[in-house]
Design a protein around this motif. Structure first.
Motif, mmCIF file in Angstrom:
data_model
loop_
_atom_site.group_PDB
_atom_site.id
_atom_site.type_symbol
_atom_site.label_atom_id
_atom_site.label_comp_id
_atom_site.label_asym_id
_atom_site.label_seq_id
_atom_site.Cartn_x
_atom_site.Cartn_y
_atom_site.Cartn_z
ATOM 1 N N CYS A 196 0.848 -1.195 0.000
ATOM 2 C CA CYS A 196 0.000 0.000 0.000
ATOM 3 C C CYS A 196 0.882 1.244 0.000
ATOM 4 N N HIS A 197 0.440 2.238 -0.780
ATOM 5 C CA HIS A 197 1.145 3.514 -0.924
ATOM 6 C C HIS A 197 0.198 4.625 -0.487
ATOM 7 N N THR A 198 0.568 5.334 0.579
ATOM 8 C CA THR A 198 -0.286 6.358 1.164
ATOM 9 C C THR A 198 0.372 7.720 1.029
ATOM 10 N N GLU A 199 -0.419 8.729 0.661
ATOM 11 C CA GLU A 199 0.081 10.100 0.553
ATOM 12 C C GLU A 199 -0.602 10.952 1.612
ATOM 13 N N TYR A 200 0.181 11.820 2.261
ATOM 14 C CA TYR A 200 -0.357 12.629 3.351
ATOM 15 C C TYR A 200 0.427 13.924 3.490
ATOM 16 N N VAL A 201 -0.126 14.854 4.246
ATOM 17 C CA VAL A 201 0.594 16.059 4.654
ATOM 18 C C VAL A 201 0.440 16.194 6.162
ATOM 19 N N ILE A 202 1.333 16.963 6.759
ATOM 20 C CA ILE A 202 1.196 17.333 8.169
ATOM 21 C C ILE A 202 0.929 18.828 8.205
ATOM 22 N N SER A 203 -0.238 19.192 8.696
ATOM 23 C CA SER A 203 -0.661 20.592 8.731
ATOM 24 C C SER A 203 -1.053 20.959 10.154
ATOM 25 N N ASP A 204 -0.389 21.958 10.717
ATOM 26 C CA ASP A 204 -0.646 22.388 12.098
ATOM 27 C C ASP A 204 -0.562 21.214 13.073
ATOM 28 N N GLY A 205 0.412 20.335 12.824
ATOM 29 C CA GLY A 205 0.632 19.200 13.698
ATOM 30 C C GLY A 205 -0.314 18.039 13.471
ATOM 31 N N ARG A 206 -1.233 18.147 12.505
ATOM 32 C CA ARG A 206 -2.207 17.098 12.228
ATOM 33 C C ARG A 206 -1.798 16.324 10.980
ATOM 34 N N VAL A 207 -1.997 15.014 11.023
ATOM 35 C CA VAL A 207 -1.794 14.180 9.838
ATOM 36 C C VAL A 207 -3.051 14.252 8.999
ATOM 37 N N ARG A 208 -2.926 14.746 7.777
ATOM 38 C CA ARG A 208 -4.070 14.851 6.857
ATOM 39 C C ARG A 208 -3.811 13.944 5.662
#
Length: 389
Positions: free
Chosen positions: A245-257
């Protein structure tokens, strides 16, 4: 013993990854595809309506398969259903469907109380209606692949224009509009046996200029354990836990989105580069999971003492590619370097601002960040691509 692989068009992951791995494991491999004419003559291919689970099951009838898998975004659910009908290890069909349907995935994550991303679905032929407070937003196919037809839109006027543009190419596609999630794009790569999930690491992704989301380079950057834990919770909510599995994410204001989850190996040759970086037979591992072996039986690294950087060479104009380096492998000091063509010399293509513009992928693997960056820059400076409009 025969392995069956469902596929559409030929890809490097299959030709250079899955098929050689099957041979190394002593397995005969057959590709089931609805595009047999596109495949090399030395690949065993059977014509099959691969979007129909019953057709996939029927195509395996001459030989009882020991495994059935796919590395195609489009075929995960179908392949999972067929594997279940055949009594073979495989992914949960519901999880495969959720990962493919971006709107459904958002609902599942929200229902688990993990994250809420404002999302609106636009069915074919329906005018887009999106609250003003959602902008800036991203519009993309509900069941799309990577960054294809994904655009950043600043307001309703831009949204209408992009929807019209996409429908001009794909009139029957359903779209989603999501609030734009700001932050540095990263990836999370995993393998699982249905019970245990292992992290292989991840990449920091550098994108080209908006409004498209073309990946231009990636740097090895595994997530810290707290981030990995939060990502696992999101994958659990989707039912992800078997195979790659390949997952894409960002960390915004300390939150995993979460951006999206692709229930297969990372693409665009990154899977082959990842295998080299980790120093493991990654494609063999994927097959062994589909043979029913437990994750504990696989040789996975507990830590990686190397660094890697990947760069995509992108066309900046439409036209015919007239000169380009071929496949290259070399060593510069402690750094292994490679160049793999992604567009053939002589091919004419329109400039799109997406990953369809890729001409080649370059990669470097070495002891540390600075050494790898220096070696890759020197390597690229000696290479040339020429497009004639």
């Amino acid at each position: 013993m025969r392995l069956y692989l469902t596929a559409l068009n030929p890809t490097d992951a299959v030709l250079e990854g899955v098929l050689p791995a099957a041979a190394a494991l002593g397995l005969s491999a057959t590709v089931l595809t609805d595009r047999p004419a596109e495949w090399p003559s030395d690949v065993p291919v059977v014509r099959c309506a691969v979007r129909d689970p019953s057709a996939v099951v029927a195509a395996t009838a001459p030989t009882r398969p020991v495994a059935l898998l796919s590395n195609s975004d489009h075929l995960q659910e179908v392949t999972a259903i067929a594997a279940r009908k055949l009594g073979l290890p495989g992914k949960d069909p519901d999880a495969a469907r959720l990962c493919k349907d971006k709107a459904a995935a958002r609902r599942a994550i929200a229902a688990a109380g993990l994250d809420l991303v404002r999302t609106v679905t636009i069915d074919p032929g329906v005018a887009p209606e999106v609250p003003v407070g959602m902008f800036p937003a991203v519009v993309k196919p509900r069941e799309g692949v990577a960054s294809e037809d994904a655009y950043l839109v600043a307001d309703h006027r831009e949204l209408v224009a992009r929807v019209t543009e996409i429908r001009g190419r794909r009139p029957d596609v359903a779209l989603v509009v999501e609030e734009y999630l700001a932050g540095e794009l990263r990836t999370f790569e995993t393998l699982g046996d249905g019970t245990t999930l292992a992290s292989l690491g991840g990449w920091r992704t550098n994108l080209g200029p908006p409004p498209t989301f073309t990946e231009q380079s990636l740097d090895w950057s595994p997530p810290a354990e707290p981030v990995s834990t939060r990502l696992r919770a999101r994958l659990d909510a989707l039912g992800v836990g078997f195979g790659a599995c390949h997952t894409e994410y960002v960390i915004s204001d300390g939150r995993v989105r979460l951006i999206e989850v692709n229930y297969r190996l990372i693409g665009d040759r990154m899977d082959l580069i990842l295998a080299e970086l980790l120093g493991v037979p990654l494609f063999e591992h994927v097959i062994r999971l589909h043979l029913g072996e437990p994750l504990a039986a696989l040789s996975l690294p507990t830590a990686v003492d190397r660094y890697a950087q990947v760069e995509y060479v992108c066309a900046d104009t439409s036209g015919r590619l007239v000169t380009a380096p071929g496949r290259l492998d070399t060593v510069h000091g402690d750094v292994r370097l490679g160049c793999r063509p992604l567009r053939a010399v002589g091919r004419v293509a329109e400039h799109t601002g997406t990953n369809r513009d890729y001409l080649a992928v370059l990669h470097a693997i070495g002891p540390d960040h600075a050494t790898v960056r220096h070696s890759l820059a020197a390597f690229r400076s000696d290479l040339q691509w020429t497009i004639v409009e």
